[in-house]
Write an enzyme that holds these catalytic residues in place. Structure first.
Site, PDB file in Angstrom:
ATOM      1  NE  ARG A 167     -18.827 -41.706  -7.953  1.00  0.00           N
ATOM      2  CZ  ARG A 167     -17.705 -42.075  -7.575  1.00  0.00           C
ATOM      3  NH1 ARG A 167     -17.222 -43.283  -7.845  1.00  0.00           N
ATOM      4  NH2 ARG A 167     -17.170 -40.993  -6.829  1.00  0.00           N
ATOM      5  CG  ASP A 203     -13.310 -40.554  -2.244  1.00  0.00           C
ATOM      6  OD1 ASP A 203     -12.671 -41.780  -1.959  1.00  0.00           O
ATOM      7  OD2 ASP A 203     -13.540 -40.799  -3.497  1.00  0.00           O
TER       8      ASP A 203
END
Length: 532
Positions: free
Chosen positions: A167, A447
């Site tokens: 990613r 996160d």
């Protein structure tokens, strides 16, 4: 490459860079990145400006809708290109940052794929990003290893490992440490470009290819941009068109209104969509933040069974399967809890129920954040999806409307919810500033996406003068009272030494500015980035 081509690069490093990673940023690699920058960065900036213009319309009362101009794409009879063999079975995917130990453990975890993350679970320091690229190359050649002297333990890859997906950073993030012709580089293009330049040949020799998760997409024109980036890079590297494959994270409220269009724009490269649930909640709040009918309750009360979240999940499944690609489920944020069997059993049961709902709804796979949860998710999918995927599950009896995707969640705003957001927000920002983008807090893996929910909710509640469950109005005075109290709680929990040696003074100031600012900062990582 000729000397003339090398000189044309005109790459510059910021003053903060002391390690140039010459084995990663070779002249040839820099020239490839320069070509990507020259060809695609201006359009990237235009796409970001387009986001700003659309946000102004939302602030005037406009709501997301299915685009009128693309109705033929939504009703057309077409499917996406083929899915490679090593991406046919994705029943359990594990995600995490690109540090060496994480990569080894994730690839060995028993999950079908590992998403190596330069984005939300990675603090994008120069060291993290460049060493992350080296770590991935070492993993692909199976030369990666690690010795942890503190534990006297060695780490290396098993014979059978998960399929690797990367990613890159979203379009909004720059790479401030590298400039081309005095212009800051794009984090998206740096992460993508370095990975394909360094690894395409090796991956193809191993019957695989560069696979990606594309984050934070807000419009099908952004999918078109990525498709052009993929095609150009394939041409430069002399590999067939359609070699690179992408799964798009549907993690913005606007993207859920353009699922068919996003798939269509990436038709030759796309293999799936994913329900990025935490960023999706953040986007729902952010995009509709000034509209009085869209006040979102405590974060813990917004789950995948909340109507607007359930509608989005089922629409992703229905759309993906109609177009012949995977519909991936979302992240289970729970992590195993040591030394407390009752709490651990409760957490495991939450994960199991979450995955059971996903597989029964029709998802082809799911995410976990910890190797200890791979088997839990795998057992559920093995039982209810014995075949590699369930793309034949069409959900043709379901009709999801614009109103379904925008239904306001029902719930309460409480002092406990505000305090938790303040506490978690500060703890996460402080860890991020120290270089850690994935942080275990209160038995959940946090996160940037979950931290964004925390600070955005506090901002929205404060600026809307939200009424708490006990009847109090959330004011600046009340916010300051909660903030000071939670800072004291954090200091008491960590101890004076750890608190003073950390970066809490800066983290508290950043959080406070994000909340009190009359305007709204699109991403907390933007103002924080200058400090890493």
């Amino acid at each position: 490459m000729s000397d003339l081509a090398v000189n044309k690069v005109k790459a510059q490093f910021s003053n903060e860079v002391t390690n140039y990673y010459p084995d990663v940023l070779t002249d040839e690699a820099l020239f490839f990145l320069y070509k990507l920058h020259e060809k695609f960065n201006e359009e990237r900036k235009s796409l970001l400006a387009r986001r700003e213009q659309e946000q102004l319309l939302f602030e005037k009362g406009k709501l997301p809708t299915f685009p009128v101009e693309t109705s033929e794409v939504r009703t057309g009879d077409w499917v996406a290109g083929d899915t490679p063999e090593d991406l046919q079975d994705r029943r359990v995917e594990i995600t995490g940052p690109v540090d060496r130990k994480m990569i080894i453990n994730a690839l060995n975890s028993g999950a079908k794929t590992f998403m190596a993350d330069f984005e939300d679970s990675n603090s994008p320091s120069w060291k993290n990003n460049l060493e992350g690229q080296q770590n991935l190359s070492d993993a692909i050649t199976k030369t990666i290893s690690l010795y942890d002297s503190s534990k006297d333990k060695s780490y290396q890859l098993n014979e059978d490992v998960a399929t690797l997906i990367v990613r890159p950073r979203g379009l909004h993030l720059n790479e401030q440490h590298l400039l081309f012709n005095d212009e800051v580089a794009s984090g998206s293009l740096i992460d993508f470009g370095l990975y394909v330049f360094r690894n395409t040949k090796t991956l193809m020799e191993r019957d695989s290819a560069p696979y990606f998760y594309l984050p934070k997409m807000e419009h099908y024109l952004e999918a078109r941009w990525w498709n052009k980036v993929f095609s150009y890079a394939e041409e430069c590297l002399n590999v067939p068109q359609g070699t690179f494959k992408a799964t798009v994270l549907i993690e913005t409220i606007t993207a859920s209104f353009q699922l068919h269009e996003i798939i269509y724009e990436l038709k030759d490269h796309i293999v799936g969509l994913n329900c990025g649930r935490w960023d999706y909640i953040f986007s729902y709040i952010k995009k509709l933040r000034y509209q009085p009918n869209f006040l979102v309750p405590n974060r813990d009360q917004v789950t995948m069974t909340t109507p607007f979240m359930e509608a989005y999940s089922k629409l992703v499944i229905q759309t993906c399967h109609k177009r012949g690609i995977h519909a991936m489920g979302g992240m289970a944020a729970q992590i195993p809890i040591k030394n407390d069997d009752a709490a651990n059993n409760t957490a495991i049961e939450k994960v199991r129920n979450d995955k059971l709902r996903e597989v029964k709804n029709g998802h082809d796979g799911t995410w976990v954040a910890h190797p200890g949860l791979v088997k839990v998710a795998m057992d559920v999918f093995d039982e209810y999806m014995p075949q590699p995927n369930q793309k034949d599950k069409m959900l043709e009896d379901i009709s999801i409307t614009e109103e379904d995707l925008l239904e306001q969640p029902v719930g309460t705003i409480t002092e406990e919810g505000i305090r938790k957001n303040i506490n978690v927000g500060i703890l996460y920002i402080e860890a991020w500033l120290r270089g850690n983008g994935a942080v275990a807090l209160y038995n959940l893996m946090e996160d940037a996406a979950t931290a964004e929910i925390s600070r955005t909710q506090v901002w929205q509640w404060l600026h809307a003068g939200a009424k708490l469950e006990d009847g109090r109005v959330f004011s600046i005075k009340l916010y300051n009272e909660f903030l000071n109290s939670e800072v004291a709680n954090i200091q008491a929990m960590l101890g004076d030494t750890a608190f003073c040696e950390g970066r809490f003074e800066l983290a508290i100031r950043l959080f406070d500015e994000l909340v009190l600012n009359e305007g709204f900062e699109e991403f907390l990582t933007l103002p924080a980035y200058q400090y890493i």
